[in-house]
Design an enzyme around this catalytic site. Structure first.
Site, PDB file in Angstrom:
ATOM      1  N   GLU A 149       0.816  -1.223   0.000  1.00 13.51           N
ATOM      2  CA  GLU A 149       0.000   0.000   0.000  1.00 13.51           C
ATOM      3  C   GLU A 149       0.851   1.274   0.000  1.00 13.51           C
ATOM      4  OE1 GLU A 149      -4.051  -1.721   2.095  1.00 13.51           O
ATOM      5  OE2 GLU A 149      -2.619  -0.648   3.370  1.00 13.51           O
ATOM      6  N   TRP A 181      -1.876 -11.557   0.140  1.00 14.07           N
ATOM      7  CA  TRP A 181      -3.059 -11.124   0.888  1.00 14.07           C
ATOM      8  C   TRP A 181      -4.165 -10.566   0.003  1.00 14.07           C
ATOM      9  CZ3 TRP A 181      -4.992  -6.031   1.489  1.00 14.07           C
ATOM     10  CH2 TRP A 181      -4.233  -5.027   0.882  1.00 14.07           C
ATOM     11  N   PHE A 205      -8.663 -12.176  10.186  1.00 13.39           N
ATOM     12  CA  PHE A 205      -9.492 -12.451  11.353  1.00 13.39           C
ATOM     13  C   PHE A 205     -10.002 -11.176  12.013  1.00 13.39           C
ATOM     14  CE2 PHE A 205      -8.033 -17.044  12.547  1.00 13.39           C
ATOM     15  CZ  PHE A 205      -8.501 -17.483  11.334  1.00 13.39           C
ATOM     16  N   ASP A 206      -9.652 -10.013  11.463  1.00 11.65           N
ATOM     17  CA  ASP A 206     -10.302  -8.780  11.918  1.00 11.65           C
ATOM     18  C   ASP A 206     -11.639  -8.581  11.210  1.00 11.65           C
ATOM     19  OD1 ASP A 206      -9.191  -6.563   9.542  1.00 11.65           O
ATOM     20  OD2 ASP A 206      -8.094  -8.411   9.891  1.00 11.65           O
ATOM     21  N   TRP A 227      -5.689  -7.390  12.039  1.00 11.94           N
ATOM     22  CA  TRP A 227      -5.431  -5.948  11.990  1.00 11.94           C
ATOM     23  C   TRP A 227      -6.328  -5.287  13.040  1.00 11.94           C
ATOM     24  CZ3 TRP A 227      -1.224  -4.946   9.362  1.00 11.94           C
ATOM     25  CH2 TRP A 227      -0.839  -5.826   8.344  1.00 11.94           C
ATOM     26  N   GLU A 251      -7.447  -2.064  13.793  1.00 12.17           N
ATOM     27  CA  GLU A 251      -8.169  -0.790  13.747  1.00 12.17           C
ATOM     28  C   GLU A 251      -9.407  -0.798  14.637  1.00 12.17           C
ATOM     29  OE1 GLU A 251      -6.245  -0.956   9.566  1.00 12.17           O
ATOM     30  OE2 GLU A 251      -6.964  -2.347  11.086  1.00 12.17           O
TER      31      GLU A 251
END
EC number: 3.2.1.52
Length: 764
Positions: free
Chosen positions: A348, A414, A442-443, A480, A482
């Site tokens: 990214e 990914w 898994f988030d 992740w 967030e």
């Protein structure tokens, strides 16, 4: 001889019959996850008492004997004495075992023998024994007079070398004690790679002595938009409360954050090593470096540090000071982490600043770099040479292959919407680790299909031949953070999904999902003892938008016998003191019911909001000359909500008999609308299930049936509608925001099992 032969046939036949009749009982007797490569049941059991003796017969497995003895001490209250001559629990060296993590376990009524070639294999056997011991050994449970193990012979080794879990500690921070707990759970299920994401835009979490501002400044932030979103959700779910341990006051400001000292991380590495888990650190660059740039602006091409259209501005690959910084950072990282693998991220990257920089243009000309993707790869390849000079291997996310990458780098795949990326990497000679967002992020909010999707995930891309498939060394799940601000929320998001991944990666071609679910059911008590706040099993057949003609009855079959299902009708959240559902609740008027399951220790499962409304059967329409299929319109644009489609210009029109995105669609963001009729075969109450990534809505007979709108990961929502036999107006709007898509529509009638909507039903 003949009698002996007949007797043997009888015994074998009886054993086969016993196995067929007791497959379910075997799952209860041997509730091992991941399931062993080979397991042969045996009659009887082995009993461990304070008088039992234990020995490391080979002298090679001292650590493993101690860990097994510690488990036994947790159950009996006393450790077993050593006794080489009288020991009935023995760890033995076996040179015939080829696999690094392989072991043999033999349990008879008279003895317990662990055979392994390496300490790693012996330790994996200890974890198998742990799962066969009663859950009461975990924590500070009641001491028992004896421990019982079922007799069995196991020959075991993993199918994949890389069985990983990833945790992002940058977006939200987790304590060292939680990381140890995380490692403990990984070890229980034979996972062996812990990918620790230590830096990102939102926080720098590792002490770097040469650059102290990385933690004195970069480890702290004021609350951001992700924190605000968590705070909003915390009103209904305490798991979203931001952990107060990581909130401080500085110069009159409320700051969130934290970091690990080098000594803390060295201790963590040593702890993981006792469980044969390798910690792989990730320092993400050249993108995702905002936390570092804030303190060291010389890292940029132009001094700016902000978000671009999608991602933050990266560090500058044209400055030698950038490489000096990176090498200094990674040198200290390597002094902490002995892992053969170091992760550089590389994903990214917003390259627009590079495109505008005169220094970058000169640098590219000097090094004969053709474009921005190649410049990106230049940075990665140069850092790989540095890693290699230190005896380490570089891992990068799959974007790093776009501009060309050396075949010695390891690629972590990914981007599910770029299916050729792992194929391209494998054909380039790269080793590949599979981590596709669906189903291994898994988030992503789990639903009733989450475990099933993980269990049936195939790490090998279909386009690889047998030789190329050897490049795939395994997979890992990524967390992740967030929207994961607390340790309880992290537990909920990765457990029990991790158990499905563990079985998928350890057990060669696992194909008995029902067996796995039965075994999993027996693990919840152990997880309770370990204080893992796992996600409770889903309540079955929950319809969020229900309709009834005269009356309906809400009854729920409990997935776990010890569960208690409680509900409210006043809009409040179900609590442990709310009214139990019991045998069922009769619905005679429109209302909203909130339902949740509770365990005996007070853990609450997902809250289901069930909206009931009274509805008459929609009358069918008479349509002359209705043709097969639906009229579909394709829009090549980005939409946040399906309601915005009507304002866009159509790209193309086609007819289809399937609710599915055509293979010809290749735009990263788009929308498709489906219009026509659905030919209902019988009058009844129909339930429709819309699974989509990103958003979608379904209207039938001009009634909203399923609202699954917005940009989100794959998730299924459902709703009901009362329909008369015949043609009913049908409309489905689907939006895809980028990042891979899912679009599926199923139905059931009057409570039948969900099925695909037949193509013959669609008319236009």
């Amino acid at each position: 001889m003949r009698l002996s032969h007949l007797k043997r046939l009888f015994v074998l036949s009886a054993a086969c019959l016993f196995g067929l009749q007791n497959a379910g009982a075997q799952d209860v007797r041997y509730p091992i996850i991941p399931y062993p490569t080979s397991l042969t049941p045996a009659a009887g059991s082995f009993k461990i008492t304070a008088a039992t003796r234990i020995a490391d017969a080979s002298g090679k497995f001292t650590n493993e004997a101690l860990q097994l003895n510690q488990l036994i001490k947790q159950g009996l209250g006393v450790a077993l004495k050593q006794g080489n001559t009288s020991a009935v629990i023995a760890l033995k060296y076996d040179a015939s075992i080829a696999a690094e993590e392989g072991y043999k376990l033999t349990i008879t009524p008279k003895q317990l023998i662990i055979a392994a070639k390496t300490p790693t294999g012996a330790y994996r056997a200890v974890e198998t024994i742990r799962q066969l011991l009663p859950a009461g050994i975990e924590g500070n449970g009641t001491r028992l007079k004896q421990l019982t193990l079922p007799a069995v012979t196991i020959n075991d080794q993993p199918a994949y070398a890389w069985r990983g879990m990833h945790l992002d500690v940058s977006r939200h921070f987790f304590s060292i004690s939680y990381l140890r707990k995380f490692i403990d759970v990984m070890a229980l299920y034979k996972m062996n790679k812990f990918h620790l994401h230590l830096t990102d835009d939102q926080g720098w979490r590792i002490e770097i002595k040469k650059y102290p501002k990385l933690t004195s400044e970069g480890a702290w932030r004021t609350f951001n938009n992700q924190d605000s979103a968590c705070m909003k959700k915390a009103k209904d779910n305490p798991d979203f409360i931001i952990d107060p341990k990581h909130i401080v006051k500085r110069n009159g400001k409320t700051m969130y954050g934290g970091f690990y000292t080098q000594q803390q991380l060295k201790d963590l590495v040593a702890y993981a090593a006792t469980k044969y888990i390798d910690i792989i650190p990730e320092i993400d660059m050249p993108g995702h470096m905002m936390a570092a740039i804030n303190s060291y602006p010389f890292l940029t091409c132009n001094g700016e540090n902000k978000f671009g259209e999608l991602f933050s501005k990266p560090i500058c690959p044209a400055n030698e000071s950038t490489y000096e910084f990176a090498e200094n950072v990674f040198t200290e990282v390597m002094d902490i982490f002995p892992s053969k693998y170091i992760h550089i991220g590389g994903d990214e990257v917003d390259r627009t600043d590079w495109e505008r920089s005169a220094a970058v243009k000169d640098f590219m000309k000097q090094h004969e770099i053709k474009d921005m993707a190649a410049l990106h790869s230049y940075f990665i390849n140069r850092m790989e040479k540095f890693f290699n000079s230190k005896g380490r291997k570089l891992i990068g996310w799959d974007e790093v292959i776009e501009g060309g990458i050396s075949p010695t780098a390891i690629i972590m795949y990914w981007r599910g919407w770029v299916p050729d990326a792992p194929v391209k990497a494998a054909k380039n000679g790269n080793t590949v680790i599979m981590t596709p967002g669906n189903p291994l992020y898994f988030d992503y909010q789990p639903d009733q299909y989450a475990i099933d999707k993980v269990y049936h995930f195939n790490p090998i891309p279909a386009k690889l031949n047998a030789q190329e498939a050897k490049a795939i060394i395994g997979a890992q799940a990524n967390i992740w953070s967030e929207m994961i601000p607390s340790e309880n929320r992290a537990d909920y998001m990765f457990m029990p999904r991790m158990t499905a991944l563990a079985e998928r990666l350890w057990t060669s071609n696992p194909d008995d999902y029902n067996s796995y679910l039965k075994r999993l059911n027996s693990h919840y008590k152990r997880l309770d003892k370990l204080k893992i706040r796992y996600r409770l099993p889903d309540l079955p057949n929950m319809v969020t938008e229900s309709v009834f003609i005269d009356r309906d009855t809400l009854s729920i079959k409990k997935p776990m016998a010890e569960m208690q299902i409680r509900y409210t009708t006043d809009g409040s959240l179900p609590m442990a003191t709310s009214k139990p559902l019991g045998q069922g609740l009769v619905i005679t008027k429109p209302q909203t019911i909130k339902v949740a399951a509770f365990t005996p220790i007070g853990s609450r499962g997902d809250i289901y909001t069930l909206n009931y409304k009274k509805q008459a059967y929609a009358p069918a329409l008479k349509v002359a000359n209705a043709a097969p299929g639906l009229a579909a319109v394709y829009y090549k644009a980005f939409f946040k909500q399906s309601s915005l489609i009507s304002k866009a210009k159509a790209d193309s029109i086609f007819t289809t008999s399937a609710i599915a995105v055509p293979a010809s669609v290749n735009a990263p963001s788009f929308a498709i609308t489906y219009r026509g009729y659905i030919d209902v075969p019988a009058t009844g109450i129909y339930t429709f299930y819309l699974n989509c990534d990103d958003g979608g809505i379904v209207k039938i007979a001009d009634r909203m049936v399923v609202d699954n709108d917005g940009n989100h990961a794959p998730i299924e929502k459902n709703g009901q509608v009362a329909l008369s036999k015949g043609l009913q107006p049908f409309a489905l709007d689907f939006i895809e925001g980028g990042g891979g898509y899912t679009l599926k529509l199923r139905y059931s009638i009057n409570g039948s099992e969900p099925a695909e909507v037949p193509a013959a039903w669609f008319k236009h």
